[in-house]
Design an enzyme around this catalytic site. Sequence first.
Site, short mmCIF file in Angstrom:
data_model
loop_
_atom_site.label_atom_id
_atom_site.label_comp_id
_atom_site.label_asym_id
_atom_site.label_seq_id
_atom_site.Cartn_x
_atom_site.Cartn_y
_atom_site.Cartn_z
N GLY A 194 50.07 59.94 -32.84
CA GLY A 194 49.28 59.74 -34.04
C GLY A 194 50.21 59.51 -35.21
O GLY A 194 50.71 58.41 -35.37
N SER B 206 55.24 57.85 -28.80
CA SER B 206 54.81 57.26 -30.07
C SER B 206 55.17 58.21 -31.22
O SER B 206 56.34 58.62 -31.30
CB SER B 206 53.31 56.97 -29.99
OG SER B 206 52.92 56.07 -30.97
N TRP B 207 54.17 58.66 -32.03
CA TRP B 207 54.52 59.67 -33.04
C TRP B 207 55.12 60.91 -32.38
O TRP B 207 56.00 61.57 -32.93
CB TRP B 207 53.31 60.04 -33.89
CG TRP B 207 53.49 61.36 -34.55
CD1 TRP B 207 52.95 62.55 -34.17
CD2 TRP B 207 54.33 61.65 -35.69
NE1 TRP B 207 53.38 63.58 -35.03
CE2 TRP B 207 54.22 63.04 -35.95
CE3 TRP B 207 55.15 60.87 -36.52
CZ2 TRP B 207 54.90 63.66 -36.99
CZ3 TRP B 207 55.83 61.48 -37.56
CH2 TRP B 207 55.71 62.86 -37.78
N ASP C 181 54.81 46.62 -25.54
CA ASP C 181 54.25 47.57 -26.50
C ASP C 181 54.08 46.85 -27.84
O ASP C 181 55.05 46.49 -28.50
CB ASP C 181 55.21 48.76 -26.64
CG ASP C 181 54.67 49.87 -27.53
OD1 ASP C 181 55.09 51.03 -27.35
OD2 ASP C 181 53.82 49.57 -28.42
C1 STX Z 1 52.28 55.21 -34.41
N1 STX Z 1 51.00 55.70 -34.05
C2 STX Z 1 50.62 55.47 -32.71
C3 STX Z 1 50.53 56.79 -31.99
O1 STX Z 1 51.33 57.70 -32.20
C4 STX Z 1 49.43 56.93 -31.06
N2 STX Z 1 49.14 58.04 -30.40
N3 STX Z 1 48.04 57.79 -29.65
C5 STX Z 1 47.70 56.57 -29.87
C6 STX Z 1 46.53 55.91 -29.24
C7 STX Z 1 45.31 56.84 -29.37
C8 STX Z 1 46.22 54.60 -29.85
C9 STX Z 1 46.83 55.71 -27.73
O2 STX Z 1 48.55 55.98 -30.76
#
Ligand code: STX
Length: 319
Positions: A46, A113-114, A270
């Site tokens: 996120g 990701s985050w 990605d």
């Molecule tokens: C940079 N933000 C993307 C991220 O961290 C992320 N975490 N889960 C998601 C999805 C719900 C879109 C898979 O994106």
Amino acid sequence: MPESPALYPPIECYDHGFLKVTDLHTLYYEQSGNPQGKPVIYLHGGPGGGVSAHDRRYFDPAVYRTILLDQRGAGKSTPTASLEDNTTWSLVTDIEMLRKHLGIDKWVVFGGSWGSTLSLVYAQEHPDRVKALILRGIFMLRKSELNWFYEFGGASNIFPDAWDEYIKPIPEEERGDMVAAYHKRLTGDDEDERVRCAKAWSTWECSTSKLFVDPVEVAKATEDVWALAFARIECHYFFNKGFFKTDAHILENVNKIRHIPATIVQGRYDVVCPATSAWELHKAWPEAQFEFTHDCGHSAKEHGTTARLVQAADEYKSL
Ligand SMILES: CNCC(=O)c1nnc(C(C)(C)C)o1
């Protein structure tokens, strides 16, 4: 999309709790697998994405004591979607509070990701507490990364259809800075506009997270409570540039963690966190194992990436 055969079977947690970390914030955490096992903490994406039962399944339950944590304002942590006193540095402090609360000395840290951002920052702040790092879909929250995905001219060229839906809530005259325009609405007083913008922001991310668009992922973005937390918290962090003093904070501090065993897994296609960030991290940190998963996008749930993440966790059982 069928689930990956590499995942360990679904399991229930054997413990869960709520840790009060400030007068305002209380965090949900849970433990699954082997209570006497090797600790691993899963840091969700996120920010604001929250954890799920699926996230337990990357780790062998006979070996790992798997800890999932909902970060501030995310998932079951309260207050839901709260931006107050919610920063990268407060989350690092929270992780340390949880580690001490659970009586853990050192642990494997896993994040995508985050979650990779937070894992890297936590390890750079507390290298002596990290046995190994398992990182996926590298995101270092640099301006170039934010511009690529949330502003015109980057990912919009690959998903122009989804992009048109993302820009709809924002008037033409404000589209020069989409993060600022969304931030104004996601933190504004108009509840209907907050929800509408949260769904548009979240749908853009969920529509682009896999090589093949996954309707189940996209449907998640239409759940008001999840979308509000995800969009508000993400936009809050991006509007504040991750609360970093410099744009390349993580790369500038790689030397603090180059001794830590690590695996970096990056989907070749990605679109959310394009490969260039992972590649730059790999060049700055050649000691870390690095692999492109050639038929994958951003998501941890794409089979090639899932298999490589489970393999990394299996490899680190011996630590
Ligand atoms: C940079 N933000 C993307 C991220 O961290 C992320 N975490 N889960 C998601 C999805 C719900 C879109 C898979 O994106």
